[in-house]
Design a protein around this motif. Structure first.
Motif: not given
Ligand SMILES: Nc1ncnc2c1ncn2[C@@H]1O[C@H](COP(=O)(O)OP(=O)(O)OP(=O)(O)O)[C@@H](O)[C@H]1O
Ligand SMILES: [Mg+2]
Lengths: 157, 118
Positions: A133-134, B38-40, B42-44, A130, A57, A60-61, A65, B64, A43, A126
């Motif tokens: 998704k990212n 992180m799932a719900f 993640s953005d802001e 995750n 971000k 990084a996520i 994970e 995050l 990051k 998750m």
């Protein structure tokens, strides 16, 4: 402890030589104190390069994970981060038990995390969703008894 | 809402200051499950509320870009965690309130979750 090595690999794209930055990290099994250091380092590297915060971000996520999965499920392993001008490619590889049913593992909420991981706040099932998704590209190679290799790509634009 | 207002409202003790303490914070998330965070969120999310005290809480916040972590039920992170947060520019505070009450008070004061934000 974290081991990181930098080496250069020369590749040719459009006739012009570019040298992507490659970093490697060791990921230790069940080490919840240092878990995440590789992702943290990645990051910071992307921040220094001036990559957009939103993109950093996501990378990084996804990496975090996958790193945690290697810590919890994969008996530790290695991370390799390659930064190209237009994207970052992250590979997390372990020689743990492998994933018997990958489709099942990708389902949100499905988890076999042991208690020790749950106590640390993991085990929601998750992580893989995750990651998916990212990332812009995701490839998971896994074989029972041999290990798991997660290859993630996040593009900068 | 500024961090100091938030600390007052929750009767919280600030453990680690951060340079973001003057910023106006609007979005929060609360969970003890890091992948859920992180799932719900993640953005802001700028504030993370949790009862979970271990280094991975700080790591998750770092990934995050969370600016402040509020520990509920009087949980206090150890010195190592505090230094890690300080190093990453993440503020920490602890409140004796439960998760439910803490979230309720912050919501009432105008903070929102990601889905209801802006
Ligand atoms: N590297 C791995 N090696 C072996 N099994 C894995 C690996 N990564 C994931 N799995 C399996 O896939 C399941 C789902 O993984 P996922 O990351 O989505 O959830 P989790 O790690 O259990 O919980 P969370 O990520 O929400 O903390 C795991 O519980 C585990 O059974
Ligand atoms: Mg996981």
């Amino acid at each position: 402890m974290l081991r990181s090595a930098i080496r250069s690999r020369t590749s040719r794209e459009g006739g012009c030589a570019i040298e992507p930055l490659v970093r490697q990290y060791e990921i230790r099994a069940n080490d919840f104190t240092h878990a995440g250091e590789a992702s943290s380092s990645m990051k910071k590297s992307l921040s220094r390069l001036g990559v957009k915060a939103e993109v950093i971000k996501r990378a990084a996520i996804a990496m975090y994970e996958a790193e945690i999965n290697a810590v919890i499920h994969g008996h530790g392993g290695m991370a390799e981060v390659t930064v190209f001008p237009e994207k970052v490619v992250i590979v997390i590889e372990d020689h743990g038990p492998g994933i018997p049913d990958l489709d099942q593992a990708m389902v949100a909420g499905w988890s076999t995390a042991p208690d020790i991981a749950r106590e640390m706040g993991f085990g929601a099932g998750m992580g893989l969703p995750n990651i998916k998704k990212n990332c812009d590209e995701l490839k998971i190679d896994t074989k029972v008894g041999e290990g798991t290799k997660v290859t993630m790509e996040v593009r900068f634009t | 809402m500024k961090v100091c207002d938030c600390a007052n409202l929750l009767n919280a003790k600030i453990l680690v200051e951060s340079e973001n303490f003057e910023e106006d914070l609007q979005i929060a998330c609360g969970s003890d499950l890091m992948s859920d965070v992180m799932a719900f969120s993640s953005d802001e999310s700028q504030i993370m509320i949790t009862g979970l005290v271990n280094p991975q809480t700080i790591r998750t916040a770092e990934m995050l870009d969370v600016k402040v972590i509020i520990f509920v039920r009087g949980k206090v992170p150890d010195e190592t965690m505090q230094r890690l947060a300080e190093d990453r520019g993440i503020g920490l505070m602890t409140t004796p309130l439960s998760m439910f009450t803490c979230c309720g008070l912050l919501y009432e004061a105008g903070l929102r979750g990601k889905e209801a934000a802006l």
